[in-house]
Design an enzyme around this catalytic site. Structure first.
Site, mmCIF file in Angstrom:
data_model
loop_
_atom_site.group_PDB
_atom_site.id
_atom_site.type_symbol
_atom_site.label_atom_id
_atom_site.label_comp_id
_atom_site.label_asym_id
_atom_site.label_seq_id
_atom_site.Cartn_x
_atom_site.Cartn_y
_atom_site.Cartn_z
ATOM 1 C CG ASP A 283 35.447 94.952 32.688
ATOM 2 O OD1 ASP A 283 34.465 95.487 32.139
ATOM 3 O OD2 ASP A 283 35.940 95.411 33.735
HETATM 4 C C1 BGC Z 1 33.812 98.050 34.117
HETATM 5 C C2 BGC Z 1 32.861 96.952 34.568
HETATM 6 C C3 BGC Z 1 31.472 97.208 34.017
HETATM 7 C C4 BGC Z 1 31.563 97.299 32.508
HETATM 8 C C5 BGC Z 1 30.227 97.474 31.832
HETATM 9 C C6 BGC Z 1 33.740 98.303 32.624
HETATM 10 O O1 BGC Z 1 34.434 99.447 32.281
HETATM 11 O O2 BGC Z 1 35.132 97.714 34.495
HETATM 12 O O3 BGC Z 1 32.848 96.862 35.959
HETATM 13 O O4 BGC Z 1 30.609 96.207 34.427
HETATM 14 O O5 BGC Z 1 32.406 98.400 32.167
HETATM 15 O O6 BGC Z 1 29.664 98.696 32.068
#
Ligand code: BGC
Length: 761
Positions: A283
């Site tokens: 993530d």
């Molecule tokens: C979130 C993810 C997301 C990623 C990219 C993160 O802050 O937890 O779910 O896919 O950002 O945008």
């Protein structure tokens, strides 16, 4: 004779024709050879670069990224969402030594240009066809913008309404979420990932993000393996089995080890037990966050832990880019680990068809839409249809709904005319100015048959903490400068002129979003005051709720004559809500999450264990598992939702009272539409293993069927119950069924059920 010859020909043909399995093996060989040869040519730096997944933004300005791509220093890009931008970045690859194409990803979570209801709303439809349709359209719209991949579906089971990201998931039930996971993975990925209209699904967040302690985002999870595998893992496993190409790790920690560095999760469970052979991405910033979790002392240690644990790609913090070379040189990260991670990225690009055509989805300039936000690119009819299927009628006293298209209607509330809120959080490339608000939907439906009046009535909240949070980064909900009293006075004056008042209340979309954890589950103060003032007018009061989590609605249940849970229903939300309010669509949604009476009951979920002293309604005294200061049980149970008609479910007819281990029994009910309107409902099957080697839940969803019935029509609904539905993870983590008596329940929600018993021999 002719027949014999023909048969012979057919057989001979079968013998020489390559079978489907042969073709698959050949394709796999071709892929392996291609990747092997490419890996051979790559330097360590080039391999490391493939593991870099970055977003164009302040940390990585476009100019810097362009230079990096030319040097072969980027693996994939996210948050770039137009064909010209994507092509521009892909063009730079031609300047690099090996010309390995980039892939482009984005958070397409409930629609892309068209916003469908938020996931919790989609789940409320219990309509797998509709959910699949939303996913397929998302794939069509996203791929038409040049995207190859979506960071979706988010299939974290959660029992935490305080958690803002409950809005992004499909609720508290592992079975329902698993079915949705399968449908969405297949909808995104289509028949082949090499199809220009397919995008790769990245299911997330692995694992158990939804169980985050206290519903506080990014927090920790401590859980028994039994509960984990029984109640939280099934959707992830279903996504793997459905062929999802990639997975994202969780920012949360599990039993002390963050998802991104958790080799037990990523290697033992995901790859070894479940046979996942796709890509693992971290993530956002999760690798460097290992330091704050306190499991890595510095970026090098964080990198070493993550890649050795099985996190192939590093999202946005560039830890791998800066640290990996030295770690490989010193042997702390074996070359085989780097090769495996790089292979997974290359395989992903191969599967997406990008080595054959890096512009497979980005296309050529001549085919670009003249206007990327053109109305013609939206799927409004489907968005409206899917949105109305997602709404849950919570209360309808004296059939105040459906409303008549005549007289005067007051549409009041801070959310009544908010385009920004109705599309919901994570609304990808959907534009608020293309969204239909409730005020507009109701006004259009009314036409010139009656009058629609409007007042805002209040700000979303009078609490400075909430006001500041909602507008933290940009002013999305400008504050009305009038005093709360002035706003309420205006609303009351409008309400007094109306025959019926529709108050559109709930949460700002940002309140049910990443990092949108709440300690209260109530409608914010300003809106509570507005509702009370509207109730005091004595006019019939209908609440339309826009929100992204179960709310505590005890007070509103008393105040309102009717309540419709509309979630954040998306681009066509206002039309869909009007369809339901005026009865052009008969509501059929059912709650995918328990609604508690108060936040103090949380976690409150339907598939709980019984305890040695369960609550007994006939004895409200002491010594049962219960809160003495609140009425027992949920405000609205899991699976609950009303209709404008009444359905009746017959007693269960079992084909046998015993089930042998290889066999199946049929459980049948007859469902009748007792009312005068056509409608749809969801017939739900629950099971309980009454006595087992470890305590088992009082009920677990094991099947459901959404059916449509004309007035007076009845239909037999049959569920096949086989041994698999009875299996669970025992103390030794064996997934098995134990002989004994099972309770079977069939009904229209988790409480309103018919029941019977059968025995597993
Ligand atoms: C979130 C993810 C997301 C990623 C990219 C993160 O802050 O937890 O779910 O896919 O950002 O945008």
């Amino acid at each position: 004779m002719i027949k014999t010859l023909w048969m012979f020909g057919l057989l001979a043909g079968l013998l020489v024709q390559p079978t489907f399995a042969d073709e698959r093996a050949d394709a796999q060989d071709r892929q392996d050879r291609f990747i092997d040869e490419l890996l051979e040519k790559m330097t360590v730096d080039e391999k490391i670069s493939q593991l870099r997944l970055v977003s164009v933004g302040p940390e990585h300005p476009k100019e810097t990224l362009i230079a990096d791509i030319r040097q072969g220093k980027v693996g994939g890009i996210f948050n770039t969402v137009t064909r010209p931008d994507i092509r521009l970045l892909q063009d730079q690859v031609k300047e690099s030594r090996l010309k390995i194409p980039l892939f482009f990803a984005y958070d397409v979570t409930h629609g892309h240009r068209t916003a469908f209801p938020i996931s919790l709303g989609l789940a409320s439809s219990w309509d797998l066809e509709a959910i699949g349709r939303s996913g397929r359209i998302s794939a069509l719209e996203a791929s038409a913008d040049g995207l190859d991949m979506t960071f979706s579906p988010m299939i974290d089971v959660t029992r935490e309404p305080r958690w803002g990201r409950a809005s992004e998931g499909f609720g508290e039930d592992p079975y329902l979420t698993a079915r949705i996971a399968e449908v969405l993975v297949k909808a995104y990925q289509g028949d082949s990932l090499r199809d220009p209209h397919s995008i790769m699904a990245v299911f997330k967040h692995f694992a158990l993000y939804g169980a985050t302690e206290g519903g506080r985002d990014y927090n920790t999870v401590d859980m028994s393996a039994q509960r984990m595998f029984q109640d939280y893992m099934p959707p992830y496993k279903a996504a793997v089995d459905a062929g999802a190409g990639a997975v994202m790790t969780s920012l949360s920690a599990l039993n002390g080890m963050p998802g991104t560095a958790n080799s037990w999760l990523l290697r033992d469970v995901l790859r070894q037990q479940w046979g996942f052979d796709g890509l693992v991405v971290s993530d956002h910033g999760a690798v460097l966050e290992l330091m704050r979790h306190g499991v890595a002392a510095d970026p090098a240690a964080a990198t070493q832990m993550s890649i050795n644990a099985g996190t192939d790609m590093n999202m946005n913090d560039d830890a791998y880019l800066h640290e990996l070379k030295a770690l490989v040189d010193s042997g702390k990260v074996p070359m085989a680990v780097l090769d495996a991670a790089c292979r997974n990225v290359l395989v992903t690009k191969y599967r997406l068809g990008l080595f054959d055509d890096p512009y497979l989805r980005a296309g050529v300039v001549a085919d670009d839409p003249a206007d990327r936000n053109a109305e013609s690119r939206l799927h409004r009819a489907d968005a409206r249809d899917i949105a109305r299927r997602s709404m849950v009628l919570l209360k309808n006293a004296d059939s105040v709904l459906p409303l008549k298209k005549s007289g005067t209607l007051a549409v009041i509330g801070p959310l009544a005319d908010s385009q920004n809120d109705i599309i919901g959080s994570w609304s990808a490339a959907s534009l608020p100015n293309q969204a239909v608000t409730v005020l507009r939907g109701v006004t259009e439906a009314m036409g010139d048959r009656g009058r629609v009046l409007h007042a805002k009535g209040s700000n979303l909240s009078n609490d400075p903490l909430i006001q500041q949070f909602i507008n933290a980064y940009e002013v999305v909900s400008p504050l009305d400068p009038r005093s709360p009293e002035q706003m309420i006075d205006e609303a009351v004056a409008i309400a007094r002129q109306a025959d019926v008042v529709v108050a559109v209340v709930g949460e700002a979309r940002g309140m049910a979003d990443e990092s949108g954890s709440r300690a209260s589950l109530q409608i914010p103060d300003a809106q509570q005051a507005l509702i009370a003032a509207l109730e005091a007018t004595g006019k019939p009061l209908v609440l339309v709720l826009l929100n992204g989590r179960p709310l505590a609605l005890g007070k509103e249940h008393e105040q309102a004559d009717a309540m419709l849970e509309a979630w954040f229903p998306g681009t066509e939300g206002g039309h869909a809500i009007a369809d339901v309010l005026f009865g052009d669509y008969n509501p059929s949604g059912k709650l995918p999450m328990t609604f508690p009476r108060t936040v103090g009951q949380v976690p409150l979920y339907y598939n709980h264990l019984n305890s040695g002293r369960p609550f007994r309604p006939e004895n409200r005294g002491k010594y049962t598992s219960n809160y003495f200061d609140v009425e027992h049980g949920p405000m609205y149970p899991f699976g609950y939702g009303l209709s404008y008609t009444d359905f009746e479910v017959s007693p269960i007819r079992l084909s046998s009272k015993t089930l042998s281990s290889g066999g199946r029994i049929e459980a049948q009910v007859t469902v009748r539409n007792m009312g005068s309107r056509a409608g749809e409902t969801v017939v739900q099957l629950y099971l309980q293993d009454k006595v087992a080697s470890i305590s088992r839940p009082v009920q677990e969803l094991k099947g459901f069927r959404k059916i449509a019935l004309q007035p007076g029509e009845s239909r037999d609904v049959t569920f096949d119950v086989g041994i698999d539905a009875l299996k669970f993870f025992n103390a030794a983590l064996d997934f098995q069924a134990e002989p004994g008596v099972f309770k079977i329940m069939v009904g229209l929600d988790s409480v309103d059920v018919r029941s019977d018993e059968f025995t597993l021999e």
